[in-house]
Structures are given as structure tokens and as C-alpha cells.
Motif scaffolding. Sequence first.
Motif, PDB file in Angstrom:
ATOM      1  N   THR A  41      19.230 -38.889 117.916  1.00 19.31           N
ATOM      2  CA  THR A  41      19.383 -37.449 118.120  1.00 19.31           C
ATOM      3  C   THR A  41      18.809 -36.987 119.459  1.00 19.31           C
ATOM      4  O   THR A  41      19.001 -35.825 119.836  1.00 19.31           O
ATOM      5  N   VAL A  42      18.094 -37.859 120.148  1.00 25.46           N
ATOM      6  CA  VAL A  42      17.556 -37.501 121.460  1.00 25.46           C
ATOM      7  C   VAL A  42      18.722 -37.143 122.380  1.00 25.46           C
ATOM      8  O   VAL A  42      19.674 -37.929 122.530  1.00 25.46           O
ATOM      9  N   PRO A  43      18.720 -35.959 123.014  1.00 29.52           N
ATOM     10  CA  PRO A  43      19.877 -35.517 123.798  1.00 29.52           C
ATOM     11  C   PRO A  43      20.036 -36.321 125.089  1.00 29.52           C
ATOM     12  O   PRO A  43      19.087 -36.952 125.566  1.00 29.52           O
ATOM     13  N   PRO A  44      21.240 -36.297 125.651  1.00 31.42           N
ATOM     14  CA  PRO A  44      21.496 -37.063 126.876  1.00 31.42           C
ATOM     15  C   PRO A  44      20.517 -36.774 128.003  1.00 31.42           C
ATOM     16  O   PRO A  44      20.157 -37.676 128.764  1.00 31.42           O
ATOM     17  N   CYS A  99       6.414 -39.329 119.990  1.00 26.85           N
ATOM     18  CA  CYS A  99       7.716 -38.762 119.663  1.00 26.85           C
ATOM     19  C   CYS A  99       7.591 -37.255 119.525  1.00 26.85           C
ATOM     20  O   CYS A  99       6.682 -36.759 118.843  1.00 26.85           O
ATOM     21  N   ALA A 100       8.476 -36.524 120.179  1.00 28.48           N
ATOM     22  CA  ALA A 100       8.562 -35.078 120.030  1.00 28.48           C
ATOM     23  C   ALA A 100       9.615 -34.781 118.971  1.00 28.48           C
ATOM     24  O   ALA A 100      10.781 -35.156 119.132  1.00 28.48           O
ATOM     25  N   VAL A 101       9.193 -34.122 117.889  1.00 26.80           N
ATOM     26  CA  VAL A 101      10.075 -33.853 116.755  1.00 26.80           C
ATOM     27  C   VAL A 101      10.225 -32.344 116.605  1.00 26.80           C
ATOM     28  O   VAL A 101       9.249 -31.652 116.315  1.00 26.80           O
ATOM     29  N   ARG A 102      11.435 -31.856 116.820  1.00 30.73           N
ATOM     30  CA  ARG A 102      11.712 -30.428 116.683  1.00 30.73           C
ATOM     31  C   ARG A 102      12.559 -30.196 115.429  1.00 30.73           C
ATOM     32  O   ARG A 102      13.670 -30.705 115.322  1.00 30.73           O
ATOM     33  N   GLY A 103      12.001 -29.466 114.471  1.00 30.01           N
ATOM     34  CA  GLY A 103      12.750 -29.172 113.260  1.00 30.01           C
ATOM     35  C   GLY A 103      13.205 -30.407 112.511  1.00 30.01           C
ATOM     36  O   GLY A 103      14.309 -30.446 111.974  1.00 30.01           O
ATOM     37  N   GLY A 104      12.357 -31.448 112.490  1.00 28.85           N
ATOM     38  CA  GLY A 104      12.683 -32.681 111.797  1.00 28.85           C
ATOM     39  C   GLY A 104      13.551 -33.644 112.577  1.00 28.85           C
ATOM     40  O   GLY A 104      13.904 -34.715 112.064  1.00 28.85           O
ATOM     41  N   ILE A 105      13.899 -33.292 113.813  1.00 29.67           N
ATOM     42  CA  ILE A 105      14.807 -34.094 114.633  1.00 29.67           C
ATOM     43  C   ILE A 105      14.062 -34.628 115.857  1.00 29.67           C
ATOM     44  O   ILE A 105      13.396 -33.879 116.573  1.00 29.67           O
ATOM     45  N   SER A 106      14.209 -35.933 116.120  1.00 29.04           N
ATOM     46  CA  SER A 106      13.626 -36.518 117.323  1.00 29.04           C
ATOM     47  C   SER A 106      14.370 -36.018 118.548  1.00 29.04           C
ATOM     48  O   SER A 106      15.595 -36.158 118.654  1.00 29.04           O
ATOM     49  N   VAL A 107      13.631 -35.420 119.503  1.00 25.75           N
ATOM     50  CA  VAL A 107      14.258 -34.919 120.726  1.00 25.75           C
ATOM     51  C   VAL A 107      13.757 -35.646 121.976  1.00 25.75           C
ATOM     52  O   VAL A 107      14.321 -35.480 123.049  1.00 25.75           O
ATOM     53  N   ASP A 108      12.710 -36.440 121.835  1.00 25.79           N
ATOM     54  CA  ASP A 108      12.266 -37.297 122.939  1.00 25.79           C
ATOM     55  C   ASP A 108      11.279 -38.307 122.383  1.00 25.79           C
ATOM     56  O   ASP A 108      10.585 -38.050 121.389  1.00 25.79           O
ATOM     57  N   THR A 109      11.205 -39.455 123.024  1.00 25.94           N
ATOM     58  CA  THR A 109      10.282 -40.497 122.583  1.00 25.94           C
ATOM     59  C   THR A 109       9.918 -41.364 123.774  1.00 25.94           C
ATOM     60  O   THR A 109      10.683 -41.462 124.744  1.00 25.94           O
ATOM     61  N   SER A 110       8.752 -41.989 123.716  1.00 25.67           N
ATOM     62  CA  SER A 110       8.211 -42.639 124.912  1.00 25.67           C
ATOM     63  C   SER A 110       8.762 -44.030 125.165  1.00 25.67           C
ATOM     64  O   SER A 110       8.875 -44.450 126.316  1.00 25.67           O
ATOM     65  N   MET A 111       9.092 -44.786 124.115  1.00 25.95           N
ATOM     66  CA  MET A 111       9.687 -46.096 124.336  1.00 25.95           C
ATOM     67  C   MET A 111      11.125 -45.927 124.797  1.00 25.95           C
ATOM     68  O   MET A 111      11.774 -44.922 124.483  1.00 25.95           O
ATOM     69  N   GLY A 112      11.644 -46.888 125.528  1.00 26.96           N
ATOM     70  CA  GLY A 112      12.938 -46.698 126.160  1.00 26.96           C
ATOM     71  C   GLY A 112      13.996 -47.683 125.737  1.00 26.96           C
ATOM     72  O   GLY A 112      14.311 -47.819 124.568  1.00 26.96           O
TER      73      GLY A 112
END
Length: 399
Positions: free
Chosen positions: A153-156, A215-228
Motif C-alpha cells: 500500500t506504500v504509494p509510488p 513503518c508509518a501506518v496511517r489509518g491501518g495502512i502502511s504508507v512508508d517503511t524503512s527497509m527497501g
Amino acid sequence: MTRRVLVINSGSSSLKYQVVDADDGTALAVGLVERIGATGGRLSHTTAGQRHVVEVDVPDHAAAMAAMAQAFAGYGPELADAGLVAVGHRVVQGGEAFARSVRIDAEVLDTVIGLSDLAPLHNPANAAGIRVAMAQFPDLPHVAVFDTAFHLTVPPVAHTYALDRKIAAAHRIRRYGFHGTSHAYVSRAAAAFLGREPDQTNVIVLHLGNGASACAVRGGISVDTSMGLTPLEGLVMGTRTGDIDPAVVFHLARTAGMDIDAIDDVFNKRSGVLGLSGRQDMRDLVDAAECGDDAARLALEVYCYRLRKYLGAYAAVLGRVDAVVFTAGVGENSAPVRAGALAGLESLGIELDPEANQVRSSEPRDIATPGSRVRVLVIPTNEELEIARQALEVVDSRG
């Protein structure tokens, strides 16, 4: 009716397993087969409060699975009477093919193997475990639960690297993220602790073990994370560098004459807090730092500084942060790391209660001051329970 899941985490040289009651969260048995493919194999099996350790000959994953079955037969519980309804398998890399857990068939297994170039140390071992488990438990549904799925779910804008787009597309290069089962479980548990629905809750989860990710979780959805693309990027870890200038690779190749495999070994196995201090265990590192060891002190400061940078970045990403959540071995147990990670972040509304931070407990807890705008939580993770529950969801969805 009791609904239990056999959870299997098959690694290149180990096989972890649990029988989990997905309804009440209890584990009936926990086991580990070590040194697959090497001499000196060992199995540990814990059930009903008793731990059994035996030497085993495990030349391959089939032998490891057979040893697991013998442990259940000898020490219990009897798998035939355990109420098993599924087998849940941890799979590290699902690429863009799997946004959720799926029932395993030949096509799914082929896809998992086809993603091995993205996770060469993990996916082949995961697939080997799946094959032998499906042969051993042919009448049970088998479900693959992917570390990467929670992060699709992390955006482009967050998962895209500024790399030549044709090269990136040809080689499937993007941010995938890992520890997804932990981040999913902990973010929901944090919302429940706060008395909120997940879709109304913004949290920053810090999964800090030997491997570590934010991990940044907005409203239960992952929107960014540190591992790549791999688990190397991001936070400082036990043996991994985390974020590093990619030109270090070119520099070492040119000046030290190191080839790609040697550099890979340094970055993944000889760096992090181990490379900085000679100590991999965070408890040893903290003790040494407190005793005046300068290398240990610097390593601890670098580790916590990187955490603070990600906390600040993810606060900006989320806009509103309801809680910072610490989990996994270091996150749950190291008060000095939690204090160091949050030092100086009062302007972000994060105020740590020093006394609450020192309390050791296996229960979820809030260690922020009463007046802190952002809560600081310690939530024990349970990836096996998350895998069991996701496996049941897949089975239930198929009727």
C-alpha cells in the motif's frame, strides 16, 4: 470449534514452527530445528511448559520436517488431535504479485520461486519448507503469508527510487519493505490499546530486533517503511549498515579491491552495531557503553540517532501521530534504546516518562507522560499469531 494453525518459518538452515490457537492466541507448542544441511543438528520443542532438546540429523528440509513430526509424536500434542485447520507459511518476498496472503498451489509456489532473485537467501528456503510440508500434510490447506504484502500500500512517491526507470522496471527495483506481519499485528494492537479503530489511528511502529525497521501506518495502512528492495536499507541493525551512501560500494571496489560478494558480506554480516563496537547483542552494547567503552557508546548513539531521524521523517509523512510503538526484542526490552530514540522530540509532542520506561513487562503498556500529546507504547509482537489469523482468513474466504 477449536481452530488451530501450524505456523512454519522455513529458513536456509533452520525450521521454526508453532501450533497456534488463532482464536485465543495461545501457542500449544513451539519448536526450532537448527543446522539444516550441516553437522550437529539440534531440535528444541516446548509444550505444556516443558522444553525438550535433542540432537538430530537434518541433511535437508525434508529431514527437518520429519524431525518436527517425531517431536510432536513423542512430546505432544498429537497433530492428528490438535484441531489443525491450516498450515501457515512465512514467505519473505512476495514482490508485486501478492498484496495479501494466498492459498498455495503450484502456480503460487512457482511465483515464490520466481521471486528468488529479490530474496536469494530466503525465498528458496521458504519454498523448500512449503514443498515438504505440503507432502507431509496433504489434506490441510497451506497458506503463504508474505512479509512484503502489508507494504504494497506504500504509494509510488514513497516506494520509487530515483533510478533509471527502464532499469528499475526490468529488474523489479523498488521499495518492498519487510517485517510486514509484525507491523500489521502491532499497529492493530496499538489501536486496540488506545481504544480506537485501526482506520482512525496513525502510528509509527519501530520493530527493533537484530533486524530493524520503521513503518508509518496511517489509518491501518502502511504508507512508508524503512527497509527497501532488501532488508539492508534503513535503520542501523545488529550486523547491517542500514542507510549508507551507495558510492561506498564503488569506493571499496576501487581502493580495497573487494568484489561484490565481499562487500555484500561486510554490509550485511559485519556492520551495524557489531561492526561499530564488536558487540551484536544490544544488552552487551548498553552495558559496555555504561562502563565507558567509547566504541560502544558511539555505536549506541548512532543507533538511536538513526531512529530519531526516521521518527521525525515519519511524523512529517503522517502529519498527525497518535502513538510511537516499540516492539520486538530490543524495542520491547531496552529502556536505554527507547530513551535514546525519543530524546529531544518533545517539540513533536513526544514526552517519555522515565520511570514508566524502566518498567519491565510482557504486557502492552504506555510509557509516555500523562501530558504527552503522542502516546509511547510498548507492544509485544506476535508474528506467528498474525500468520495464523491471516491463514484462517484465507481458508474462511474459500468457504
